[in-house]
Design a protein around this motif. Structure first.
Motif, PDB file in Angstrom:
ATOM      1  N   GLU A   8       0.823  -1.207   0.000  1.00  0.00           N
ATOM      2  CA  GLU A   8       0.000   0.000   0.000  1.00  0.00           C
ATOM      3  C   GLU A   8       0.855   1.254   0.000  1.00  0.00           C
ATOM      4  OE1 GLU A   8      -2.397  -0.813   3.409  1.00  0.00           O
ATOM      5  OE2 GLU A   8      -3.943  -1.809   2.225  1.00  0.00           O
ATOM      6  N   ILE A   9       1.943   1.234   0.759  1.00  0.00           N
ATOM      7  CA  ILE A   9       2.867   2.370   0.767  1.00  0.00           C
ATOM      8  C   ILE A   9       3.510   2.529  -0.605  1.00  0.00           C
ATOM      9  CG2 ILE A   9       5.031   3.256   1.734  1.00  0.00           C
ATOM     10  CD1 ILE A   9       4.179   1.995   4.393  1.00  0.00           C
ATOM     11  N   TYR A  10       3.867   1.407  -1.234  1.00  0.00           N
ATOM     12  CA  TYR A  10       4.462   1.434  -2.565  1.00  0.00           C
ATOM     13  C   TYR A  10       3.490   2.049  -3.576  1.00  0.00           C
ATOM     14  CZ  TYR A  10       6.704  -0.232  -6.834  1.00  0.00           C
ATOM     15  OH  TYR A  10       7.286  -0.305  -8.071  1.00  0.00           O
ATOM     16  N   LYS A  11       2.213   1.665  -3.521  1.00  0.00           N
ATOM     17  CA  LYS A  11       1.198   2.234  -4.419  1.00  0.00           C
ATOM     18  C   LYS A  11       1.066   3.742  -4.199  1.00  0.00           C
ATOM     19  CE  LYS A  11      -1.742  -1.839  -4.571  1.00  0.00           C
ATOM     20  NZ  LYS A  11      -3.052  -2.373  -4.170  1.00  0.00           N
ATOM     21  N   HIS A  39       2.220   9.274  -5.949  1.00  0.00           N
ATOM     22  CA  HIS A  39       2.855  10.548  -5.625  1.00  0.00           C
ATOM     23  C   HIS A  39       3.856  10.942  -6.711  1.00  0.00           C
ATOM     24  CE1 HIS A  39       4.647  13.765  -3.273  1.00  0.00           C
ATOM     25  NE2 HIS A  39       5.825  13.207  -3.454  1.00  0.00           N
ATOM     26  N   ILE A  40       4.688  10.001  -7.142  1.00  0.00           N
ATOM     27  CA  ILE A  40       5.678  10.278  -8.177  1.00  0.00           C
ATOM     28  C   ILE A  40       4.991  10.633  -9.494  1.00  0.00           C
ATOM     29  CG2 ILE A  40       7.491   9.215  -9.584  1.00  0.00           C
ATOM     30  CD1 ILE A  40       8.326   7.701  -7.003  1.00  0.00           C
ATOM     31  N   SER A  41       3.915   9.923  -9.812  1.00  0.00           N
ATOM     32  CA  SER A  41       3.165  10.207 -11.037  1.00  0.00           C
ATOM     33  C   SER A  41       2.581  11.618 -11.010  1.00  0.00           C
ATOM     34  CB  SER A  41       2.059   9.172 -11.213  1.00  0.00           C
ATOM     35  OG  SER A  41       1.220   9.504 -12.268  1.00  0.00           O
TER      36      SER A  41
END
Length: 129
Positions: A65-68, A73-75
């Motif tokens: 979930e943190i990775y998603k 955020h990066i996108s």
């Protein structure tokens, strides 16, 4: 129209109900919900409510979930950077067009001083016209 401070019940993504006020925040209805009120204003905003709903039954968020969240955020940051570049390019284009417009106006004024209209013909002022 709801009166100030009014509340209504709303279903969350996990099927439970939360009290939502007219300012868009969710009022914590339990001690567990109050834990997720990170800014301490007594209201769960949309981000705090999403964080609460993402947490597993033990109140922890797993790595996936943190990775998603980080991917999103990066996108968003990349799209914001593209928007800023496009906005800067449009600003430069507008400045160039404004300068060209002022230059054209000065050129028209200078040409108008040196010419005269006589009988439907344009003549230079020095040509006996």
């Amino acid at each position: 129209m709801m009166a100030s401070g009014s509340q209504y019940l709303e279903k969350n993504g996990n099927g439970s109900k939360a009290t939502r006020n007219d300012k868009g925040g969710h009022l914590p209805r339990s001690r567990e919900s109050a834990i997720w009120d990170l800014d301490g204003d007594g209201v769960l905003d949309d981000a705090e409510l999403a964080l609460k709903n993402m947490a597993a039954g033990n109140g922890e968020i797993d790595k996936q979930e943190i990775y998603k969240l980080m991917q999103q955020h990066i996108s968003v940051q990349r799209s914001l950077w593209k928007f800023k570049r496009i906005a800067a390019a449009f600003f430069v284009l507008i400045v160039i067009l404004g300068i060209a417009n002022v230059g054209t106006s000065f050129a028209a004024a200078i040409i108008a001083k040196d010419t005269t209209a006589s009988g439907g013909n344009l003549r230079e002022k020095g040509d006996g016209g």
